[in-house]
Scaffold this motif. Structure first.
Motif, mmCIF file in Angstrom:
data_model
loop_
_atom_site.group_PDB
_atom_site.id
_atom_site.type_symbol
_atom_site.label_atom_id
_atom_site.label_comp_id
_atom_site.label_asym_id
_atom_site.label_seq_id
_atom_site.Cartn_x
_atom_site.Cartn_y
_atom_site.Cartn_z
ATOM 1 N N VAL A 70 19.199 4.220 12.033
ATOM 2 C CA VAL A 70 18.183 4.952 12.789
ATOM 3 C C VAL A 70 18.809 5.652 13.993
ATOM 4 O O VAL A 70 19.394 4.997 14.863
ATOM 5 C CB VAL A 70 17.061 4.007 13.268
ATOM 6 N N SER A 71 18.654 6.967 14.045
ATOM 7 C CA SER A 71 19.151 7.757 15.162
ATOM 8 C C SER A 71 18.000 8.499 15.817
ATOM 9 O O SER A 71 16.939 8.716 15.201
ATOM 10 C CB SER A 71 20.190 8.774 14.692
ATOM 11 N N LEU A 72 18.204 8.909 17.055
ATOM 12 C CA LEU A 72 17.183 9.652 17.778
ATOM 13 C C LEU A 72 16.855 10.956 17.053
ATOM 14 O O LEU A 72 15.686 11.331 16.931
ATOM 15 C CB LEU A 72 17.652 9.938 19.202
ATOM 16 N N GLU A 73 17.866 11.645 16.566
ATOM 17 C CA GLU A 73 17.652 12.933 15.903
ATOM 18 C C GLU A 73 16.781 12.752 14.649
ATOM 19 O O GLU A 73 15.878 13.563 14.384
ATOM 20 C CB GLU A 73 18.991 13.562 15.531
ATOM 21 N N MET A 74 17.045 11.703 13.891
ATOM 22 C CA MET A 74 16.262 11.446 12.682
ATOM 23 C C MET A 74 14.815 11.142 13.040
ATOM 24 O O MET A 74 13.878 11.660 12.423
ATOM 25 C CB MET A 74 16.867 10.281 11.908
ATOM 26 N N LEU A 75 14.617 10.296 14.054
ATOM 27 C CA LEU A 75 13.258 9.945 14.466
ATOM 28 C C LEU A 75 12.491 11.170 14.954
ATOM 29 O O LEU A 75 11.301 11.328 14.650
ATOM 30 C CB LEU A 75 13.302 8.887 15.571
ATOM 31 N N GLN A 76 13.157 12.019 15.703
ATOM 32 C CA GLN A 76 12.481 13.214 16.216
ATOM 33 C C GLN A 76 12.043 14.122 15.082
ATOM 34 O O GLN A 76 10.949 14.703 15.121
ATOM 35 C CB GLN A 76 13.398 13.949 17.187
ATOM 36 N N ALA A 77 12.890 14.266 14.059
ATOM 37 C CA ALA A 77 12.540 15.113 12.918
ATOM 38 C C ALA A 77 11.350 14.540 12.157
ATOM 39 O O ALA A 77 10.434 15.275 11.758
ATOM 40 C CB ALA A 77 13.746 15.252 11.986
ATOM 41 N N MET A 78 11.337 13.218 11.967
ATOM 42 C CA MET A 78 10.231 12.589 11.251
ATOM 43 C C MET A 78 8.957 12.628 12.084
ATOM 44 O O MET A 78 7.862 12.846 11.545
ATOM 45 C CB MET A 78 10.601 11.153 10.882
ATOM 46 N N ALA A 79 9.090 12.412 13.396
ATOM 47 C CA ALA A 79 7.918 12.459 14.269
ATOM 48 C C ALA A 79 7.273 13.839 14.238
ATOM 49 O O ALA A 79 6.040 13.965 14.254
ATOM 50 C CB ALA A 79 8.307 12.081 15.692
ATOM 51 N N MET A 80 8.083 14.877 14.173
ATOM 52 C CA MET A 80 7.547 16.240 14.146
ATOM 53 C C MET A 80 6.701 16.454 12.891
ATOM 54 O O MET A 80 5.605 17.036 12.946
ATOM 55 C CB MET A 80 8.696 17.253 14.192
ATOM 56 N N MET A 81 7.192 15.960 11.751
ATOM 57 C CA MET A 81 6.423 16.099 10.515
ATOM 58 C C MET A 81 5.165 15.247 10.546
ATOM 59 O O MET A 81 4.095 15.668 10.085
ATOM 60 C CB MET A 81 7.299 15.728 9.314
ATOM 61 N N PHE A 82 5.288 14.054 11.080
ATOM 62 C CA PHE A 82 4.164 13.114 11.119
ATOM 63 C C PHE A 82 3.056 13.602 12.042
ATOM 64 O O PHE A 82 1.869 13.549 11.707
ATOM 65 C CB PHE A 82 4.674 11.749 11.572
ATOM 66 N N LEU A 83 3.421 14.109 13.218
ATOM 67 C CA LEU A 83 2.429 14.517 14.212
ATOM 68 C C LEU A 83 1.832 15.889 13.914
ATOM 69 O O LEU A 83 0.680 16.157 14.270
ATOM 70 C CB LEU A 83 3.058 14.525 15.601
ATOM 71 N N ALA A 84 2.617 16.760 13.289
ATOM 72 C CA ALA A 84 2.142 18.113 12.950
ATOM 73 C C ALA A 84 1.491 18.794 14.141
ATOM 74 O O ALA A 84 0.408 19.384 14.045
ATOM 75 C CB ALA A 84 1.164 18.044 11.774
ATOM 76 N N GLY A 85 2.158 18.707 15.294
ATOM 77 C CA GLY A 85 1.643 19.349 16.499
ATOM 78 C C GLY A 85 0.724 18.478 17.328
ATOM 79 O O GLY A 85 0.251 18.903 18.392
ATOM 80 N N GLY A 86 0.478 17.250 16.882
ATOM 81 C CA GLY A 86 -0.402 16.340 17.613
ATOM 82 C C GLY A 86 0.294 15.704 18.805
ATOM 83 O O GLY A 86 1.475 15.938 19.075
ATOM 84 N N ASP A 87 -0.444 14.876 19.505
ATOM 85 C CA ASP A 87 0.017 14.239 20.737
ATOM 86 C C ASP A 87 0.951 13.074 20.434
ATOM 87 O O ASP A 87 0.561 12.115 19.764
ATOM 88 C CB ASP A 87 -1.203 13.752 21.519
ATOM 89 N N ALA A 88 2.176 13.140 20.940
ATOM 90 C CA ALA A 88 3.157 12.075 20.716
ATOM 91 C C ALA A 88 2.800 10.798 21.465
ATOM 92 O O ALA A 88 3.422 9.755 21.225
ATOM 93 C CB ALA A 88 4.549 12.541 21.147
ATOM 94 N N LEU A 90 0.819 -1.208 0.000
ATOM 95 C CA LEU A 90 0.000 0.000 0.000
ATOM 96 C C LEU A 90 0.854 1.259 0.000
ATOM 97 O O LEU A 90 1.749 1.415 0.829
ATOM 98 C CB LEU A 90 -0.898 -0.009 1.237
ATOM 99 N N ASP A 91 0.558 2.183 -0.907
ATOM 100 C CA ASP A 91 1.233 3.483 -0.952
ATOM 101 C C ASP A 91 0.433 4.499 -0.134
ATOM 102 O O ASP A 91 -0.138 5.448 -0.681
ATOM 103 C CB ASP A 91 1.364 3.973 -2.394
ATOM 104 N N TYR A 92 0.386 4.291 1.174
ATOM 105 C CA TYR A 92 -0.383 5.194 2.018
ATOM 106 C C TYR A 92 0.193 6.618 1.949
ATOM 107 O O TYR A 92 1.358 6.832 1.609
ATOM 108 C CB TYR A 92 -0.405 4.688 3.468
ATOM 109 N N ARG A 93 -0.641 7.581 2.310
ATOM 110 C CA ARG A 93 -0.234 8.987 2.237
ATOM 111 C C ARG A 93 0.871 9.295 3.249
ATOM 112 O O ARG A 93 0.889 8.736 4.343
ATOM 113 C CB ARG A 93 -1.439 9.891 2.488
ATOM 114 N N LEU A 94 1.776 10.197 2.863
ATOM 115 C CA LEU A 94 2.944 10.527 3.677
ATOM 116 C C LEU A 94 2.860 11.949 4.235
ATOM 117 O O LEU A 94 2.277 12.843 3.630
ATOM 118 C CB LEU A 94 4.225 10.403 2.842
ATOM 119 N N ALA A 95 3.486 12.127 5.394
ATOM 120 C CA ALA A 95 3.709 13.455 5.966
ATOM 121 C C ALA A 95 4.944 14.069 5.281
ATOM 122 O O ALA A 95 5.764 13.345 4.724
ATOM 123 C CB ALA A 95 3.931 13.330 7.468
ATOM 124 N N PRO A 96 5.085 15.382 5.314
ATOM 125 C CA PRO A 96 4.247 16.357 6.012
ATOM 126 C C PRO A 96 2.991 16.762 5.255
ATOM 127 O O PRO A 96 2.135 17.442 5.800
ATOM 128 C CB PRO A 96 5.182 17.546 6.170
#
Length: 301
Positions: free
Chosen positions: A198-216, A108-114
């Motif tokens: 996989v690094s913490l810094e990379m995950l944090q950057a991707m999480a920020m785009m994925f959540l777009a201000g939402g609850d982690a 499945l090519d699900y939709r991507l953030a941001p």
């Protein structure tokens, strides 16, 4: 000890990571294009046919193995931190999975953030399952699998199906699941020098785009916080050298607490989503074969 083939593929993972560590950092589209390198790490399996298909408005690819049954299916949701990755880069791995299980795989090519942040991916995961049902597949003839972010999405899709009263697939197979968007697991530090992808810094950057201000801690985004009651059986694979190792440990604990039939396997010295090396490295081939052996009886094969 890791095989020589595994060490060679680890070097290719290193090259992929280093190509993304430029100054200035690469543009998002450049990162997405670079993902093709990971898709080509394994071999193209023989005897598999790939077909593009529209899944209720979401692009997808069917992988059909020669001689495989057509009334069972594995729904596969790819990795890439919800930001990069695409179905086309998973043709090789999903072809090997289709052969190992002996049934169709829908990538499945699900939709991507941001562009499309949470909850778009989980909505598309549910859409993929419901589309398969509309095509005549029984729920107990469908399994769901995915790697990294897709491993987390495997679980959150199952959670969302449960919450909406839409039932459950026969089984779920999260591979190296990303379950904690804050990176609080101890292995983020203890395996930081071992994990080359996989690094913490990379995950944090991707999480920020994925959540777009939402609850982690939203359980439909971060399944380490979910209640697993009523979920179908799970089989989780993870590499021993991964920063995300503790995400698996915590997910397993939550699933066991809820009485879910969960099996997990840690592959010593293996990198994040080492299964991408299927066809080239024995550890990846072993992992894919184990997925096939676990899934087949749950699909009634």
């Amino acid at each position: 000890m890791a095989s020589a083939e595994a060490e060679a593929i680890k070097a290719e993972f290193v090259a992929f990571s280093e190509a993304l560590q430029t100054d200035p950092p690469p543009e998002l589209q450049e990162m997405r294009d670079a993902y093709a390198t990971l898709g080509d790490i394994g071999t193209k399996p023989d005897g598999v046919t790939w077909t593009d298909v529209d899944v209720d408005g979401v692009s997808a690819i069917w992988a059909d193995p020669d001689g495989g049954v057509t009334d069972r299916a594995l729904l596969y949701v790819h990795g890439g931190g919800y930001v990069i990755g695409a179905a086309k880069y998973y043709r090789n791995l999903c072809g090997h999975l289709a052969t190992a299980i002996g049934c169709r795989v829908l990538i499945l090519d699900y939709r991507l953030a941001p562009e499309h942040p949470h909850p778009a991916p989980v909505e598309d995961g549910v859409r993929g399952f419901q589309w398969l049902r509309s095509q005549g597949f029984d729920a107990n003839h469908i399994a769901i699998a995915g790697d990294s972010a897709g491993g987390g999405l495997t679980i959150t899709t199952m959670l969302s199906l449960r919450d909406q009263g839409l039932g459950q697939p026969a089984a779920g197979v999260p591979i190296s699941p990303w379950g904690d968007l804050e990176g609080l697991g101890g292995s983020m530090a203890t395996n930081a020098d071992k994990d080359v992808l996989v690094s913490l810094e990379m995950l944090q950057a991707m999480a920020m785009m994925f959540l777009a201000g939402g609850d982690a801690k939203d359980p439909l985004a971060a399944p380490v916080y979910a209640d697993y009651a009523g979920l179908a059986p799970l089989y989780i694979q993870v590499g021993g050298d991964e920063t995300l190792l503790d995400d698996t440990t915590r997910i397993v604990a939550k699933a066991e607490e809820a009485g879910v039939d969960v099996t997990s396997e840690v592959f010593p010295e293996m990198q994040h989503v080492f299964q991408l090396g299927a066809g080239r490295m024995p550890e990846a081939d072993d992992a894919v074969a184990k997925i096939g052996a676990w899934v087949r009886p749950r699909l009634g094969l």
